[in-house]
Design a protein around this motif. Structure first.
Motif, PDB file in Angstrom:
ATOM      1  N   ASP A  12      35.092 -17.082 -44.998  1.00 24.03           N
ATOM      2  CA  ASP A  12      35.711 -15.921 -45.644  1.00 24.03           C
ATOM      3  C   ASP A  12      36.477 -16.220 -46.924  1.00 24.03           C
ATOM      4  O   ASP A  12      37.214 -15.354 -47.411  1.00 24.03           O
ATOM      5  N   ASP A  14      36.904 -16.462 -50.972  1.00 22.82           N
ATOM      6  CA  ASP A  14      36.294 -15.658 -52.032  1.00 22.82           C
ATOM      7  C   ASP A  14      35.344 -16.529 -52.851  1.00 22.82           C
ATOM      8  O   ASP A  14      35.743 -17.585 -53.361  1.00 22.82           O
ATOM      9  N   GLU A  17      36.511 -17.058 -56.659  1.00 18.11           N
ATOM     10  CA  GLU A  17      37.755 -17.800 -56.859  1.00 18.11           C
ATOM     11  C   GLU A  17      37.602 -19.286 -56.558  1.00 18.11           C
ATOM     12  O   GLU A  17      38.394 -20.096 -57.035  1.00 18.11           O
ATOM     13  N   ASP A  45      32.986 -15.416 -47.903  1.00 11.78           N
ATOM     14  CA  ASP A  45      32.958 -14.057 -47.379  1.00 11.78           C
ATOM     15  C   ASP A  45      31.608 -13.442 -47.756  1.00 11.78           C
ATOM     16  O   ASP A  45      31.345 -13.150 -48.921  1.00 11.78           O
ATOM     17  N   MET A  48      31.462 -10.296 -49.894  1.00  9.66           N
ATOM     18  CA  MET A  48      31.710 -10.464 -51.326  1.00  9.66           C
ATOM     19  C   MET A  48      30.489 -11.049 -52.038  1.00  9.66           C
ATOM     20  O   MET A  48      30.267 -10.780 -53.223  1.00  9.66           O
ATOM     21  N   ALA A  63      31.478  -9.706 -55.725  1.00  4.17           N
ATOM     22  CA  ALA A  63      31.499 -10.756 -56.734  1.00  4.17           C
ATOM     23  C   ALA A  63      30.477 -10.443 -57.814  1.00  4.17           C
ATOM     24  O   ALA A  63      29.352 -10.018 -57.518  1.00  4.17           O
ATOM     25  N   GLY A 102      40.945 -15.124 -50.861  1.00 10.29           N
ATOM     26  CA  GLY A 102      40.021 -14.395 -50.011  1.00 10.29           C
ATOM     27  C   GLY A 102      40.878 -13.520 -49.118  1.00 10.29           C
ATOM     28  O   GLY A 102      42.050 -13.827 -48.912  1.00 10.29           O
ATOM     29  N   HIS A 103      40.318 -12.430 -48.609  1.00  6.13           N
ATOM     30  CA  HIS A 103      41.164 -11.481 -47.880  1.00  6.13           C
ATOM     31  C   HIS A 103      40.679 -11.181 -46.462  1.00  6.13           C
ATOM     32  O   HIS A 103      41.414 -10.590 -45.680  1.00  6.13           O
ATOM     33  N   CYS A 134      45.171 -15.315 -56.002  1.00  2.95           N
ATOM     34  CA  CYS A 134      45.069 -14.284 -54.972  1.00  2.95           C
ATOM     35  C   CYS A 134      45.821 -14.712 -53.708  1.00  2.95           C
ATOM     36  O   CYS A 134      46.999 -15.047 -53.751  1.00  2.95           O
ATOM     37  N   TYR A 179      40.541  -5.259 -46.082  1.00  5.79           N
ATOM     38  CA  TYR A 179      41.278  -5.682 -47.271  1.00  5.79           C
ATOM     39  C   TYR A 179      42.757  -5.935 -47.002  1.00  5.79           C
ATOM     40  O   TYR A 179      43.492  -6.276 -47.910  1.00  5.79           O
ATOM     41  N   TRP A 231      43.395 -12.186 -58.990  1.00  7.15           N
ATOM     42  CA  TRP A 231      42.158 -11.730 -58.331  1.00  7.15           C
ATOM     43  C   TRP A 231      40.964 -12.341 -59.048  1.00  7.15           C
ATOM     44  O   TRP A 231      41.132 -13.024 -60.062  1.00  7.15           O
ATOM     45  N   PRO A 232      39.736 -12.121 -58.548  1.00  4.68           N
ATOM     46  CA  PRO A 232      38.567 -12.713 -59.196  1.00  4.68           C
ATOM     47  C   PRO A 232      38.428 -12.328 -60.667  1.00  4.68           C
ATOM     48  O   PRO A 232      37.804 -13.068 -61.436  1.00  4.68           O
TER      49      PRO A 232
END
Length: 248
Positions: A12, A14, A17, A45, A48, A63, A102-103, A134, A179, A231-232
């Motif tokens: 999970d 990102d 990132e 993830d 994403m 992404a 990542g979230h 992030c 999220y 964030w990305p």
């Protein structure tokens, strides 16, 4: 050239990132090593990467092509396919530390890991370059220095903002709390770890992602040898400025 340690969860993280900083640093000749909880190969993830379940917001939230390309290349890297265990990484020598975000729920094992917190605290104690983006900033905020305070206490930082986090959550009610990694927002938790509320810098509205040709669209905060981003959409600027930190 520097050896940079990137910490990842089992799943999970990102893809943007992690992928874009890896791409930028390895292109410049730096070595990027990876560490996961038990040395297994990390999985990004999938939502994403693929965009499934994002409904009408797929183009906005998934992404982008730059992030997906960088992530795909990273997953073929020999170091990515043979990560260290967190416990090994704590004893291993490295010159700089990267904390992607990542979230989704799988991030919690990374964000809550005492081994991760110890690695971060050691990096700050040694005044190594540390980059966090992030939710990676949450991991840094939870790491404690010798004085018992967060390693971010007395520093300026940014992270995923409350506005960004809640907007993504409200846009995707069918995904439940996807999220919302924790009940408290990233901005809320990180701000509590700082010496003053004003030390959290939210930056301008995040209307456009940056890209290789337009890194100025991104937003970062640098405090000494610590660099943070939100964030990305900030990641190309973040990666470029982290490379500058290594060069310095």
């Amino acid at each position: 050239m520097a050896t940079v340690l990137m910490l990842l969860p089992n799943r999970d993280f990102d893809p943007t990132e992690a992928g874009v900083p890896w791409e930028t640093l390895t292109r410049l000749g730096h070595t990027v090593r990876f560490a996961t909880p038990e040395g297994g190969v990390a999985q990004a993830d999938a939502r994403m990467v693929e965009g499934f379940g994002l409904g009408p917001w797929k183009v906005l939230l998934r992404a982008d092509a730059n992030g997906r390309r960088a992530h795909a290349a990273m997953t073929q890297d020999a170091a990515f396919l043979a990560p260290l265990r967190y416990a090994q990484a704590a004893q291993d020598g490295f010159d700089a530390l990267l904390l992607p975000g990542g979230h989704a729920a799988g991030m919690r094992e990374y964000l809550e890991s005492e081994a991760v917190h110890a690695i971060i605290a050691r990096a700050f104690a040694r005044n190594l370059p540390v980059g966090a983006i992030c939710h990676g900033v949450v991991a840094a905020a939870r790491a404690r220095g010798a004085d018992g305070r967060s390693v971010l206490h007395g520093r300026k930082t940014t992270a995923l903002t409350r506005t960004q986090e809640l907007a993504a959550w409200l846009m995707t009610p069918w995904l439940g709390r996807y999220y919302r990694t924790y009940p408290e927002t990233v901005q809320g938790e990180v701000t509590r770890a700082l010496a003053a509320r004003r030390d959290f810098q939210a930056g301008p509205p995040a209307l456009l992602r940056d890209d290789p040709k337009h890194p100025e669209r991104g937003f970062t905060v640098r405090d000494g040898r610590y660099l943070s981003a939100r964030w990305p959409g900030d990641v190309h600027r973040f990666a470029g400025e982290f490379a500058e930190l290594l060069a310095a």
